[in-house]
Design an enzyme around this catalytic site. Structure first.
Site, short mmCIF file in Angstrom:
data_model
loop_
_atom_site.label_atom_id
_atom_site.label_comp_id
_atom_site.label_asym_id
_atom_site.label_seq_id
_atom_site.Cartn_x
_atom_site.Cartn_y
_atom_site.Cartn_z
N HIS A 54 -0.17 11.12 6.65
CA HIS A 54 -1.07 10.02 7.00
C HIS A 54 -0.36 9.12 8.01
CE1 HIS A 54 -3.83 10.06 3.21
NE2 HIS A 54 -3.50 11.28 3.57
N GLU A 56 0.18 5.96 8.10
CA GLU A 56 1.11 4.98 7.52
C GLU A 56 2.43 5.63 7.12
OE1 GLU A 56 -2.10 5.59 6.74
OE2 GLU A 56 -2.95 3.93 5.60
N CYS A 84 -5.02 4.36 1.66
CA CYS A 84 -5.38 5.08 0.43
C CYS A 84 -4.35 4.74 -0.65
CB CYS A 84 -5.40 6.58 0.71
SG CYS A 84 -3.75 7.29 0.96
N CYS A 87 -0.71 5.73 0.41
CA CYS A 87 -0.14 4.89 1.47
C CYS A 87 0.08 3.46 0.99
CB CYS A 87 -1.04 4.92 2.69
SG CYS A 87 -1.05 6.56 3.47
#
Length: 155
Positions: A54, A56, A84, A87
């Site tokens: 992801h 992040e 999410c 993260c």
């Protein structure tokens, strides 16, 4: 840099991701003492066949390498979509003091929408959160991407 300027840099990362065929989510990490970006990330899940790639996570890894430590303190993490659970947990674990995000994520948002991981008083670190920065522009990136994907029969 102000929040809108920082979000503009995160949006640039998201656009790079979209052109490579991944969901357009971008992230930058601004280090306040030095006044520079120490981490950049974009969604690389499809490109790297990696479920944890992801934006992040990618940005946090780069920032930690830049700082030479896993604590990403004195920084602002800026991301186009609400983080999410994975993260949000990584942001807390990295001791990031400030988070700025663009649009809410009604399906997986773990900062304000479904969960409030970053501000949970039961955790040993809490993150100051600013949401809704350039939210429409961030949301439009996602809407347009998925509209194109549906037209191609990919979703």
């Amino acid at each position: 840099m102000n929040p809108q300027e920082l979000m503009g840099l995160a949006i640039e990362q998201a656009r790079l991701t979209e052109s490579a065929g991944d969901v357009p989510i971008g992230c930058v990490i601004w280090h306040e003492p030095t006044g520079r970006i120490i981490g950049r990330g974009r969604n690389l899940r499809e490109q790297q066949c990696d479920p944890v790639a992801h934006a992040e996570i990618v940005a946090l890894q780069e920032a930690a390498r830049t700082l030479g430590h896993w604590r990403v303190t004195d920084s602002i993490l800026v991301v186009t979509l609400e983080p999410c659970p994975m993260c949000a947990g990584a942001i807390v674990n990295a001791r990031v003091p400030k988070l700025i995000y663009g649009c809410n994520d009604p399906k997986a948002g773990a900062v304000r929408t479904l969960y409030q991981i970053c501000e949970d008083p039961r955790l040993n670190h809490r993150v100051q959160v600013l949401s809704g920065v350039l939210a429409e522009e961030c949301a439009d990136l996602l809407r347009n991407f998925f509209r194109k994907q549906r037209a191609l029969g990919k979703t």
